[in-house]
Write an enzyme that holds these catalytic residues in place. Structure first.
Site, short mmCIF file in Angstrom:
data_model
loop_
_atom_site.label_atom_id
_atom_site.label_comp_id
_atom_site.label_asym_id
_atom_site.label_seq_id
_atom_site.Cartn_x
_atom_site.Cartn_y
_atom_site.Cartn_z
N ARG A 142 0.85 -1.19 0.00
CA ARG A 142 0.00 0.00 0.00
C ARG A 142 0.88 1.24 0.00
O ARG A 142 1.57 1.52 0.97
CB ARG A 142 -0.91 -0.04 1.25
CG ARG A 142 -2.13 0.87 1.14
CD ARG A 142 -2.81 1.02 2.49
NE ARG A 142 -2.01 1.83 3.37
CZ ARG A 142 -1.98 1.71 4.70
NH1 ARG A 142 -2.71 0.81 5.31
NH2 ARG A 142 -1.22 2.51 5.42
N HIS A 146 -3.68 4.81 4.80
CA HIS A 146 -4.95 4.08 4.63
C HIS A 146 -6.06 5.00 4.13
O HIS A 146 -6.86 4.63 3.29
CB HIS A 146 -5.36 3.43 5.96
CG HIS A 146 -6.67 2.71 5.90
ND1 HIS A 146 -6.81 1.47 5.32
CD2 HIS A 146 -7.92 3.07 6.31
CE1 HIS A 146 -8.08 1.09 5.40
NE2 HIS A 146 -8.77 2.04 5.99
N TYR A 155 3.83 4.62 11.82
CA TYR A 155 4.03 3.17 11.95
C TYR A 155 4.89 2.54 10.86
O TYR A 155 5.10 1.34 10.83
CB TYR A 155 2.68 2.44 12.06
CG TYR A 155 1.72 2.74 10.92
CD1 TYR A 155 1.80 2.05 9.71
CD2 TYR A 155 0.75 3.73 11.05
CE1 TYR A 155 0.93 2.33 8.67
CE2 TYR A 155 -0.13 4.02 10.01
CZ TYR A 155 -0.03 3.32 8.82
OH TYR A 155 -0.89 3.59 7.79
C1 LIG Z 1 -15.96 -5.62 10.42
C2 LIG Z 1 -15.10 -4.37 10.33
N1 LIG Z 1 -14.16 -4.16 11.28
C3 LIG Z 1 -13.38 -3.06 11.22
C4 LIG Z 1 -13.54 -2.16 10.20
C5 LIG Z 1 -12.66 -0.91 10.12
N2 LIG Z 1 -11.68 -1.08 9.05
C6 LIG Z 1 -11.88 -0.56 7.83
S1 LIG Z 1 -10.63 -0.92 6.77
C7 LIG Z 1 -9.78 -1.77 7.97
C8 LIG Z 1 -8.44 -2.40 7.68
C9 LIG Z 1 -8.49 -3.27 6.47
O1 LIG Z 1 -7.22 -3.79 6.20
P1 LIG Z 1 -7.02 -4.82 5.05
O2 LIG Z 1 -8.05 -5.88 5.14
O3 LIG Z 1 -5.60 -5.27 5.06
O4 LIG Z 1 -7.39 -3.98 3.74
P2 LIG Z 1 -6.60 -2.76 3.05
O5 LIG Z 1 -7.22 -1.50 3.56
O6 LIG Z 1 -5.16 -2.90 3.37
O7 LIG Z 1 -6.89 -2.98 1.58
C10 LIG Z 1 -10.49 -1.77 9.18
C11 LIG Z 1 -10.03 -2.39 10.42
C12 LIG Z 1 -14.55 -2.42 9.23
N3 LIG Z 1 -14.76 -1.60 8.21
N4 LIG Z 1 -15.30 -3.54 9.32
#
Ligand SMILES: Cc1ncc(C[n+]2csc(CCOP(=O)(O)OP(=O)(O)O)c2C)c(N)n1
Ligand SMILES: [Mg+2]
Length: 229
Positions: A142, A146, A155
């Site tokens: 990435r 975020h 981090y």
């Molecule tokens: C069930 C749930 N828990 C927490 C969140 C908050 N949240 C949104 S994105 C994220 C991290 C996602 O990381 P990853 O799966 O690695 O996807 P990336 O953003 O790196 O593509 C979190 C914890 C959410 N949207 N839904």
């Protein structure tokens, strides 16, 4: 939210905020399509962080048992907001989870477009021939924080990000196509012009769009509203 769009004509189902809920949805859509005699392949992807949720297991397990035509993908970009991969899962590679569902699992270099295409083609062909789902893990990085609320300097180091940016898959593929003579500087410039025109027009359209009526928030929530508009 930026990634929550749907598009009926392109058969993109509106995504929801709770991550990984799309995995059981994809199994349901594939089952419904099979029952209707519609020869589709459903696609669902998730992040490596989100792949640790229960929905991941439930969706893939159901699709595997019923040999549903689904391509399941984990985009492993090494971070879930601020949490690095090594604090998210203990497995060596996430594609190995496929063994637990009795389906093929493949880990590919997500920065190599041809490698990704080949893996997807194998998975789509398998789904179309009735053999069931596959799991593909694409490994990439990435580049940006975020979201606009996230300060990634808290981090990870700038060096780490810069190193990863040296492997930008779009630039690597662009250079390969230029070297092969498939893409020329002229085609590239025209493409860039065309695309920025389209993006600018879409931005202007969105900025000039009226705010929705407050009452519209109640539409499409309950069945009695489903047929309106
Ligand atoms: C069930 C749930 N828990 C927490 C969140 C908050 N949240 C949104 S994105 C994220 C991290 C996602 O990381 P990853 O799966 O690695 O996807 P990336 O953003 O790196 O593509 C979190 C914890 C959410 N949207 N839904
Ligand atoms: Mg991630």
């Amino acid at each position: 939210m930026p990634a929550h769009f749907g598009h009926k004509a392109h058969r993109i189902v509106t995504q929801s905020s709770p991550v990984t809920t799309q995995f059981p949805h994809a199994a349901g859509i594939a089952l419904a399509a099979r029952m209707a005699g519609d020869n589709i392949v459903a696609y669902a992807s998730t992040g490596e962080g989100s792949s640790n949720q229960g929905d991941f297991h439930e969706g893939i397990n159901f699709a595997s048992v019923h040999k549903l035509p689904v391509v399941y993908v984990i985009h492993n970009n090494k971070y879930a907001i601020s949490v690095p991969a090594e604090k998210q899962y203990a497995a060596k590679q996430l594609s190995d989870r496929a063994v637990g569902y009795g389906i093929p699992g493949e880990r590919v270099n997500g920065n190599n477009i041809i490698e990704v295409y080949s893996a997807f083609k194998r998975a789509v062909d398998r789904a179309r021939s009735g053999e069931g789902p596959s799991l593909i893990e694409t490994v990439s990085y990435r580049f940006t924080p975020h979201s606009s609320d996230d300060d990634d300097r808290a981090y990870r180091s700038k060096e780490e990000v810069d190193d990863a940016k040296a492997n930008d898959p779009l630039l690597i593929f662009q250079n390969e196509l230029l070297e092969e003579g498939i893409l020329t500087e002229e085609i590239l410039q025209n493409l860039e012009k065309e695309i920025s025109k389209e993006v600018n027009e879409a931005t202007e359209y969105a900025e000039n769009a009226p705010y929705p009526e407050p009452e519209s928030a109640l539409l499409y929530v309950y069945e009695e509203n489903a047929g309106e508009e």
